[in-house]
Design an enzyme around this catalytic site. Structure first.
Site, PDB file in Angstrom:
ATOM      1  N   ALA A   1       0.863  -1.185   0.000  1.00 28.66           N
ATOM      2  CA  ALA A   1       0.000   0.000   0.000  1.00 28.66           C
ATOM      3  C   ALA A   1       0.892   1.226   0.000  1.00 28.66           C
ATOM      4  O   ALA A   1       1.933   1.240   0.656  1.00 28.66           O
ATOM      5  CB  ALA A   1      -0.914   0.006   1.213  1.00 28.66           C
TER       6      ALA A   1
ATOM      7  N   ALA B   1       0.683   5.581   0.224  1.00 32.03           N
ATOM      8  CA  ALA B   1      -0.126   6.774   0.458  1.00 32.03           C
ATOM      9  C   ALA B   1       0.737   8.018   0.283  1.00 32.03           C
ATOM     10  O   ALA B   1       1.879   7.944  -0.181  1.00 32.03           O
ATOM     11  CB  ALA B   1      -0.754   6.731   1.844  1.00 32.03           C
ATOM     12  N   SER B   2       0.194   9.175   0.661  1.00 34.71           N
ATOM     13  CA  SER B   2       0.879  10.439   0.411  1.00 34.71           C
ATOM     14  C   SER B   2       2.126  10.624   1.267  1.00 34.71           C
ATOM     15  O   SER B   2       3.069  11.294   0.856  1.00 34.71           O
ATOM     16  CB  SER B   2      -0.079  11.610   0.647  1.00 34.71           C
ATOM     17  OG  SER B   2      -0.586  11.573   1.967  1.00 34.71           O
ATOM     18  N   ILE B   3       2.136  10.031   2.444  1.00 36.46           N
ATOM     19  CA  ILE B   3       3.251  10.247   3.364  1.00 36.46           C
ATOM     20  C   ILE B   3       4.155   9.030   3.492  1.00 36.46           C
ATOM     21  O   ILE B   3       5.359   9.154   3.661  1.00 36.46           O
ATOM     22  CB  ILE B   3       2.708  10.666   4.752  1.00 36.46           C
ATOM     23  CG1 ILE B   3       2.174  12.102   4.679  1.00 36.46           C
ATOM     24  CG2 ILE B   3       3.772  10.564   5.835  1.00 36.46           C
ATOM     25  CD1 ILE B   3       1.600  12.615   5.964  1.00 36.46           C
ATOM     26  N   ALA B   4       3.587   7.847   3.405  1.00 32.43           N
ATOM     27  CA  ALA B   4       4.368   6.635   3.639  1.00 32.43           C
ATOM     28  C   ALA B   4       3.800   5.475   2.831  1.00 32.43           C
ATOM     29  O   ALA B   4       2.749   5.598   2.195  1.00 32.43           O
ATOM     30  CB  ALA B   4       4.360   6.296   5.130  1.00 32.43           C
ATOM     31  N   GLN B   5       4.512   4.351   2.863  1.00 28.75           N
ATOM     32  CA  GLN B   5       4.000   3.139   2.257  1.00 28.75           C
ATOM     33  C   GLN B   5       4.265   1.961   3.192  1.00 28.75           C
ATOM     34  O   GLN B   5       5.076   2.055   4.118  1.00 28.75           O
ATOM     35  CB  GLN B   5       4.611   2.892   0.878  1.00 28.75           C
ATOM     36  CG  GLN B   5       6.087   2.581   0.864  1.00 28.75           C
ATOM     37  CD  GLN B   5       6.607   2.481  -0.573  1.00 28.75           C
ATOM     38  OE1 GLN B   5       6.108   3.129  -1.487  1.00 28.75           O
ATOM     39  NE2 GLN B   5       7.637   1.670  -0.793  1.00 28.75           N
ATOM     40  N   VAL B   6       3.572   0.855   2.940  1.00 29.26           N
ATOM     41  CA  VAL B   6       3.617  -0.298   3.841  1.00 29.26           C
ATOM     42  C   VAL B   6       4.160  -1.521   3.113  1.00 29.26           C
ATOM     43  O   VAL B   6       3.815  -1.773   1.950  1.00 29.26           O
ATOM     44  CB  VAL B   6       2.216  -0.605   4.410  1.00 29.26           C
ATOM     45  CG1 VAL B   6       2.251  -1.844   5.301  1.00 29.26           C
ATOM     46  CG2 VAL B   6       1.678   0.592   5.193  1.00 29.26           C
TER      47      VAL B   6
ATOM     48  N   LYS C   1       5.825   0.232   8.056  1.00 31.21           N
ATOM     49  CA  LYS C   1       5.443   1.493   7.423  1.00 31.21           C
ATOM     50  C   LYS C   1       6.691   2.369   7.319  1.00 31.21           C
ATOM     51  O   LYS C   1       7.388   2.604   8.314  1.00 31.21           O
ATOM     52  CB  LYS C   1       4.371   2.193   8.260  1.00 31.21           C
ATOM     53  CG  LYS C   1       3.784   3.443   7.638  1.00 31.21           C
ATOM     54  CD  LYS C   1       2.612   3.950   8.485  1.00 31.21           C
ATOM     55  CE  LYS C   1       1.940   5.157   7.854  1.00 31.21           C
ATOM     56  NZ  LYS C   1       0.757   5.601   8.647  1.00 31.21           N
TER      57      LYS C   1
ATOM     58  N   ASP D   1     -10.189   8.947  11.776  1.00 32.34           N
ATOM     59  CA  ASP D   1     -10.177   8.684  10.338  1.00 32.34           C
ATOM     60  C   ASP D   1     -10.682   7.259  10.105  1.00 32.34           C
ATOM     61  O   ASP D   1     -10.057   6.451   9.431  1.00 32.34           O
ATOM     62  CB  ASP D   1      -8.754   8.849   9.795  1.00 32.34           C
ATOM     63  CG  ASP D   1      -8.722   9.018   8.280  1.00 32.34           C
ATOM     64  OD1 ASP D   1      -9.777   9.343   7.696  1.00 32.34           O
ATOM     65  OD2 ASP D   1      -7.645   8.818   7.688  1.00 32.34           O
TER      66      ASP D   1
END
Length: 511
Positions: free
Chosen positions: A133, A135-140, A155, A290
């Site tokens: 996955a 996203a805008s700040i990090a990935q997993v 992460k 969230d």
């Protein structure tokens, strides 16, 4: 503030919004005056060729924000939690903003992990997957611990993300300063405070130790909640730019077909999601802010698993009591009591009429309670309630706005799982339980005991504190001359009318 950089970034932002059609959409949602629309679009239009094209398959606003990069995506997501600032319609549009970006290379992630944890990757993990996955700040990444064989989720922050965010946040502040100077009517939205709120949230997400702390606290608070779980943090494999959690398997809450195929009780799941959220907000004062379908999984045993703890809501004990009394008053249709709670809490100015306010609240509650049970919405009630309280002079309270927005999201998740859920019947036991435990003689006794304990601890210092307070009251406070910001003024002059117009437009559209 770096003036040239900020001016150029705002020009590029305005050009992108105009090129993608987002400018008109934002103006419509914000109900901007006609004269201002004409002026703003006239100023921005010549620069539209400088804007990013973006993904033409996306809606205009989503297309523009996604094209502008990670900081704007995160800004849009956070603004979706502030309908008091951007309006209800625009907040709803921003809620669907996707945070699904191309991943960065696995090798880069491995270098970050090794640098942060100060060990070769082979000593830490026997397996380390490609990104699962991004996203805008990090990935997993999915990994397996080398020493225990346990599967974990790792992460990792995007490379250079901190510097990129600093530049864009600087530009956001510059835009906020422009709009406050050139659009006095917009100051009620407090643009600079909105940017400060955004900066605070982002700083928390850019230090994964803080998110790890939130996950750990949330897990401790909910450890005894039957049917709800939070992945455990692996502190030994976590640092500022790396966060490691236990790996959890489950069905994403948005995949209704798989949930049905697995034989889960959808009605029970819908009730559980709503009751857990209310319990966390009221009982703990610390809730997942969230809580959309993408951050919830359904385990094989039917447990609801929460993920992603970058945005958490906090309510102090007094606010929780006020919130519970307001909800309970609506459940009992005791509008006079709901009105009195608002006055007692100082939410509504004391010079307003309590009975008139109670009648206005009845106009909010009665139509909703007259609906079919499956259509009754606590989120809608809170939305109407804020409209009424604003008319009676209630100031915006960020923590309650965040709570309302999360309630909207959670209610949507519950209804997607069980379209026939009766929100009030499901909520009532949680609220009543909190009321019994925290409002009444037993709560008063507990509060008095806590007060006595604090006074006893500070007892020896009370005379000095009282004396210092009295002396301070009798002395005049020194007059502080306002300081002019020469550097900022210089850049404002250098930017000229074009930058000012674009800054005002973009700040209004994004705040």
């Amino acid at each position: 503030m770096r003036g040239p950089h900020n001016i150029w970034r705002l020009i590029r932002t305005g050009a992108t919004m105009e090129r993608t059609g987002a400018m008109k959409q934002a103006m419509d949602a914000m109900e901007a005056p006609r004269a201002f629309r004409i002026f703003a679009r006239t100023v921005v239009w010549p620069f539209r060729w400088l804007g990013y094209r973006g993904d033409e398959t996306l809606p205009p606003l989503t297309r523009a924000i996604t094209a502008l990069g990670p900081a704007y995506i995160k800004f849009g997501q956070i603004l979706s939690t502030r309908p008091d600032v951007v309006g209800v319609d625009l907040a709803k549009q921003l809620q669907v903003l996707q945070d699904d970006l191309p991943p960065f290379p696995r090798d880069v992630a491995i270098k970050t992990v090794e640098a942060e944890l100060q060990h070769p990757i082979s000593e830490l993990f026997s397996e380390f997957s490609e990104p699962v996955a991004a996203a805008s700040i990090a990935q997993v990444h999915k990994a397996v611990r080398a020493d225990t064989g346990q599967s974990v989720a790792v992460k990792v922050l995007r490379p250079g993300i901190e510097k990129a965010f600093r530049k864009d946040v600087d530009a956001f502040y510059f835009a906020a300063s422009l709009i406050e100077k050139f659009s006095p009517a917009s100051r009620r939205l407090r643009p600079t405070e909105v940017i400060a709120h955004f900066e605070g949230v982002v700083k928390g997400e850019l230090d994964l130790r803080l998110e790890s702390s939130s996950a750990s606290e949330f897990a401790a608070n909910t450890a005894q909640d039957e049917g709800f779980s939070v992945p455990a943090v692996d502190w030994a494999l976590s640092a500022r730019r790396v966060m490691t959690l236990e790996w959890v398997d489950g069905i994403t809450a948005s995949d209704i077909d798989q949930i049905i195929a697995a034989g889960h009780d959808r009605a029970a799941l819908g009730s559980k999601v709503l009751q857990m959220f209310l319990s966390h907000a009221l009982r703990d004062g610390f809730f997942h802010a969230d809580m959309h379908q993408g951050n919830l999984k359904i385990a094989a045993n039917g447990d609801v698993i929460a993920l992603d703890f970058g945005i958490m809501g906090v309510l102090d004990e007094y606010t929780r009591r006020v919130y519970a009394e307001i909800i309970y008053g609506f459940i009992k249709k005791d509008y006079k009591r709901v009105a009195e709670v608002h006055f007692e809490a100082g939410y509504v100015p004391a010079d307003r009429d309590v009975d008139e306010f109670a009648r206005a609240l009845r106009a909010v509650g009665d139509p909703i309670f007259g609906m079919d049970a499956s259509r009754i919405s606590m989120a809608r009630l809170l939305s109407y309630l804020f409209e009424v309280t604003e008319r009676f002079g209630m100031e915006t309270r960020t923590e309650l706005i965040l709570l309302q927005r999360t309630m909207v999201v959670v209610e949507g998740v519950s209804r997607s799982l069980d379209p026939h859920i009766n929100i009030w019947e499901v909520s009532r036991p949680v609220v009543e339980s909190y009321i019994k435990s925290n409002i009444g003689p037993r709560a008063l006794t507990r509060d008095l005991w806590r007060t006595a304990t604090v006074l006893a601890r500070f007892g020896p210092k009370l005379p000095q504190l009282a004396e210092a307070l009295l002396i301070a009251q009798t002395q005049k406070a020194p007059v502080v001359e306002p300081r002019s910001d020469r550097k900022q003024a210089l850049w404002l002059v250098a930017g000229g009318a074009v930058a000012a117009g674009i800054g005002a437009v973009i700040a209004l559209a994004l705040s």
